[in-house]
Design a protein around this motif. Structure first.
Motif, PDB file in Angstrom:
ATOM      1  N   VAL A 116       0.880  -1.176   0.000  1.00 35.67           N
ATOM      2  CA  VAL A 116       0.000   0.000   0.000  1.00 35.67           C
ATOM      3  C   VAL A 116       0.915   1.222   0.000  1.00 35.67           C
ATOM      4  O   VAL A 116       1.593   1.507   0.989  1.00 35.67           O
ATOM      5  CB  VAL A 116      -0.936  -0.010   1.221  1.00 35.67           C
ATOM      6  N   VAL A 117       0.924   1.923  -1.135  1.00 31.71           N
ATOM      7  CA  VAL A 117       1.941   2.940  -1.397  1.00 31.71           C
ATOM      8  C   VAL A 117       1.360   4.349  -1.341  1.00 31.71           C
ATOM      9  O   VAL A 117       0.321   4.623  -1.951  1.00 31.71           O
ATOM     10  CB  VAL A 117       2.562   2.711  -2.800  1.00 31.71           C
ATOM     11  N   VAL A 118       2.033   5.220  -0.617  1.00 29.57           N
ATOM     12  CA  VAL A 118       1.711   6.647  -0.622  1.00 29.57           C
ATOM     13  C   VAL A 118       2.855   7.360  -1.337  1.00 29.57           C
ATOM     14  O   VAL A 118       3.995   7.343  -0.857  1.00 29.57           O
ATOM     15  CB  VAL A 118       1.554   7.195   0.819  1.00 29.57           C
ATOM     16  N   ILE A 119       2.568   7.933  -2.487  1.00 26.85           N
ATOM     17  CA  ILE A 119       3.615   8.560  -3.296  1.00 26.85           C
ATOM     18  C   ILE A 119       3.475  10.076  -3.254  1.00 26.85           C
ATOM     19  O   ILE A 119       2.456  10.628  -3.673  1.00 26.85           O
ATOM     20  CB  ILE A 119       3.577   8.046  -4.752  1.00 26.85           C
ATOM     21  N   GLU A 120       4.495  10.717  -2.724  1.00 31.63           N
ATOM     22  CA  GLU A 120       4.507  12.180  -2.632  1.00 31.63           C
ATOM     23  C   GLU A 120       5.048  12.822  -3.911  1.00 31.63           C
ATOM     24  O   GLU A 120       4.635  13.916  -4.290  1.00 31.63           O
ATOM     25  CB  GLU A 120       5.366  12.626  -1.442  1.00 31.63           C
ATOM     26  N   ASP A 121       5.990  12.135  -4.562  1.00 28.83           N
ATOM     27  CA  ASP A 121       6.644  12.660  -5.754  1.00 28.83           C
ATOM     28  C   ASP A 121       6.449  11.657  -6.882  1.00 28.83           C
ATOM     29  O   ASP A 121       6.941  10.524  -6.808  1.00 28.83           O
ATOM     30  CB  ASP A 121       8.146  12.858  -5.467  1.00 28.83           C
ATOM     31  N   ALA A 122       5.742  12.063  -7.926  1.00 29.63           N
ATOM     32  CA  ALA A 122       5.434  11.144  -9.022  1.00 29.63           C
ATOM     33  C   ALA A 122       6.688  10.589  -9.683  1.00 29.63           C
ATOM     34  O   ALA A 122       6.656   9.498 -10.270  1.00 29.63           O
ATOM     35  CB  ALA A 122       4.547  11.838 -10.057  1.00 29.63           C
ATOM     36  N   ASP A 123       7.802  11.299  -9.577  1.00 24.39           N
ATOM     37  CA  ASP A 123       9.054  10.806 -10.165  1.00 24.39           C
ATOM     38  C   ASP A 123       9.543   9.530  -9.480  1.00 24.39           C
ATOM     39  O   ASP A 123      10.353   8.785 -10.040  1.00 24.39           O
ATOM     40  CB  ASP A 123      10.156  11.869 -10.083  1.00 24.39           C
ATOM     41  N   ASP A 124       9.059   9.286  -8.261  1.00 25.98           N
ATOM     42  CA  ASP A 124       9.460   8.077  -7.536  1.00 25.98           C
ATOM     43  C   ASP A 124       8.657   6.852  -7.960  1.00 25.98           C
ATOM     44  O   ASP A 124       9.031   5.714  -7.639  1.00 25.98           O
ATOM     45  CB  ASP A 124       9.261   8.264  -6.021  1.00 25.98           C
ATOM     46  N   ALA A 125       7.560   7.061  -8.666  1.00 29.36           N
ATOM     47  CA  ALA A 125       6.617   5.975  -8.927  1.00 29.36           C
ATOM     48  C   ALA A 125       7.242   4.818  -9.688  1.00 29.36           C
ATOM     49  O   ALA A 125       7.105   3.649  -9.289  1.00 29.36           O
ATOM     50  CB  ALA A 125       5.398   6.515  -9.683  1.00 29.36           C
ATOM     51  N   VAL A 126       7.915   5.110 -10.776  1.00 30.42           N
ATOM     52  CA  VAL A 126       8.450   4.043 -11.626  1.00 30.42           C
ATOM     53  C   VAL A 126       9.576   3.266 -10.940  1.00 30.42           C
ATOM     54  O   VAL A 126       9.520   2.028 -10.882  1.00 30.42           O
ATOM     55  CB  VAL A 126       8.882   4.603 -12.993  1.00 30.42           C
TER      56      VAL A 126
ATOM     57  N   ILE B 193       0.119   6.581 -10.807  1.00 32.73           N
ATOM     58  CA  ILE B 193      -0.569   5.432 -11.406  1.00 32.73           C
ATOM     59  C   ILE B 193      -0.366   5.427 -12.915  1.00 32.73           C
ATOM     60  O   ILE B 193      -0.055   4.389 -13.520  1.00 32.73           O
ATOM     61  CB  ILE B 193      -2.075   5.458 -11.055  1.00 32.73           C
ATOM     62  N   ARG B 194      -0.503   6.595 -13.520  1.00 38.90           N
ATOM     63  CA  ARG B 194      -0.332   6.712 -14.975  1.00 38.90           C
ATOM     64  C   ARG B 194       1.074   6.279 -15.392  1.00 38.90           C
ATOM     65  O   ARG B 194       1.249   5.547 -16.371  1.00 38.90           O
ATOM     66  CB  ARG B 194      -0.611   8.166 -15.387  1.00 38.90           C
ATOM     67  N   ALA B 195       2.068   6.720 -14.629  1.00 37.33           N
ATOM     68  CA  ALA B 195       3.458   6.405 -14.965  1.00 37.33           C
ATOM     69  C   ALA B 195       3.743   4.916 -14.807  1.00 37.33           C
ATOM     70  O   ALA B 195       4.388   4.296 -15.669  1.00 37.33           O
ATOM     71  CB  ALA B 195       4.404   7.220 -14.078  1.00 37.33           C
ATOM     72  N   ILE B 196       3.262   4.323 -13.730  1.00 35.68           N
ATOM     73  CA  ILE B 196       3.497   2.890 -13.507  1.00 35.68           C
ATOM     74  C   ILE B 196       2.802   2.073 -14.594  1.00 35.68           C
ATOM     75  O   ILE B 196       3.376   1.122 -15.143  1.00 35.68           O
ATOM     76  CB  ILE B 196       3.016   2.468 -12.108  1.00 35.68           C
ATOM     77  N   ALA B 197       1.561   2.434 -14.905  1.00 41.11           N
ATOM     78  CA  ALA B 197       0.813   1.702 -15.937  1.00 41.11           C
ATOM     79  C   ALA B 197       1.527   1.758 -17.290  1.00 41.11           C
ATOM     80  O   ALA B 197       1.552   0.775 -18.041  1.00 41.11           O
ATOM     81  CB  ALA B 197      -0.596   2.278 -16.055  1.00 41.11           C
ATOM     82  N   ALA B 198       2.146   2.902 -17.582  1.00 43.30           N
ATOM     83  CA  ALA B 198       2.792   3.086 -18.883  1.00 43.30           C
ATOM     84  C   ALA B 198       4.188   2.475 -18.951  1.00 43.30           C
ATOM     85  O   ALA B 198       4.600   1.952 -19.986  1.00 43.30           O
ATOM     86  CB  ALA B 198       2.871   4.575 -19.208  1.00 43.30           C
TER      87      ALA B 198
ATOM     88  N   THR C   6      -2.293   4.721  -3.137  1.00 47.01           N
ATOM     89  CA  THR C   6      -3.421   5.387  -2.482  1.00 47.01           C
ATOM     90  C   THR C   6      -3.633   6.791  -3.043  1.00 47.01           C
ATOM     91  O   THR C   6      -2.675   7.498  -3.346  1.00 47.01           O
ATOM     92  CB  THR C   6      -3.201   5.488  -0.964  1.00 47.01           C
ATOM     93  N   LEU C   7      -4.890   7.173  -3.148  1.00 46.59           N
ATOM     94  CA  LEU C   7      -5.242   8.500  -3.672  1.00 46.59           C
ATOM     95  C   LEU C   7      -5.225   9.530  -2.544  1.00 46.59           C
ATOM     96  O   LEU C   7      -6.170  10.281  -2.342  1.00 46.59           O
ATOM     97  CB  LEU C   7      -6.617   8.457  -4.342  1.00 46.59           C
ATOM     98  N   ARG C   8      -4.120   9.549  -1.802  1.00 43.34           N
ATOM     99  CA  ARG C   8      -4.018  10.457  -0.648  1.00 43.34           C
ATOM    100  C   ARG C   8      -3.134  11.655  -0.937  1.00 43.34           C
ATOM    101  O   ARG C   8      -2.992  12.529  -0.082  1.00 43.34           O
ATOM    102  CB  ARG C   8      -3.431   9.704   0.559  1.00 43.34           C
ATOM    103  N   THR C   9      -2.495  11.671  -2.088  1.00 45.78           N
ATOM    104  CA  THR C   9      -1.583  12.768  -2.411  1.00 45.78           C
ATOM    105  C   THR C   9      -1.895  13.320  -3.796  1.00 45.78           C
ATOM    106  O   THR C   9      -2.456  12.612  -4.639  1.00 45.78           O
ATOM    107  CB  THR C   9      -0.111  12.285  -2.408  1.00 45.78           C
ATOM    108  N   PRO C  10      -1.504  14.574  -4.054  1.00 53.61           N
ATOM    109  CA  PRO C  10      -1.727  15.149  -5.379  1.00 53.61           C
ATOM    110  C   PRO C  10      -0.997  14.386  -6.485  1.00 53.61           C
ATOM    111  O   PRO C  10      -1.394  14.455  -7.654  1.00 53.61           O
ATOM    112  CB  PRO C  10      -1.172  16.574  -5.240  1.00 53.61           C
TER     113      PRO C  10
END
Length: 204
Positions: free
Chosen positions: A13-23, A50-55, A40-44
């Motif tokens: 269960v992941v809380v990501i503050e910086d989208a650059d960390d996602a991948v 999600i988009r980055a991981i999916a792609a 989780t949809l807890r951060t902007p």
């Protein structure tokens, strides 16, 4: 439809503050043997993550957690979420998740909520907050009268307690954050995350 509780024994269960960390985070979890990832949809940054991981991490099965509205369902689905997880449910939220065509786990913490979902043809659900709501003993007691319900307990589950949950006949997987220590995320220590993910994956 894909069974969410059968994807993997442990769902980070992941809380990501910086989208650059996602991948890099997703790649570390996948490399460690945890392909199902709940963002989780807890951060902007969540939808962008999600988009980055999916792609970029096709071997991951990325989902959205903390889904609490129809707008969340729409946004997560559009971003590429392959499953949806809510902390609880209402009729309108359940309708939105069902209409999305994406597999989902509505959250429950009481027997009446479980029965209500079974009435609506939903046998798989999240048990949240697992430890606070009665933990292993509570789920064990549900398996007698409601054997058709299957759960993903989340909330306070640890490496130490996960095996007790996974040993129950009505538990398909557990959700947790223990393989994502804050210090490792802040340091972008993806090797540490991979090692902890491997340890968690071995529970299955």
């Amino acid at each position: 439809m894909m069974s969410v509780v059968d994807l993997a024994p442990v769902v980070p269960v992941v809380v990501i503050e910086d989208a650059d960390d996602a991948v890099p985070l997703a790649r570390a979890l996948v490399a460690g043997g945890l392909p199902a990832i709940e963002v989780t949809l807890r951060t902007p940054a969540a939808l962008e993550a999600i988009r980055a991981i999916a792609a970029e991490v096709p071997e991951a099965v990325v989902g959205a957690g903390t889904v609490v509205s129809a707008a969340n369902v729409t946004g997560a689905s559009a971003a590429g979420a392959r499953f949806l997880v809510s902390p609880g449910w209402t009729e309108s939220l359940l309708d939105a998740m069902r209409a999305s065509g994406v597999p989902f786990l509505p959250g429950v913490s009481t027997t009446s909520e479980v029965v209500a979902l079974l009435e609506r043809g939903v046998p798989e659900m999240k048990f949240f907050p697992a430890e606070a709501a009665g933990g292993v003993a509570y789920l064990k007691s549900l398996s007698g009268p409601l054997p058709q319900a299957r759960f993903c307990p989340t909330g306070g589950v640890t490496l130490a307690s996960a095996p007790s949950y996974l040993a129950l006949p009505n538990v398909g997987c557990v959700g947790g954050t223990w393989m994502l220590p804050k210090a490792a995320l802040e340091a972008k220590d993806w090797g540490r995350v991979e090692a902890l993910a491997r340890e968690a994956a071995a529970l299955g």
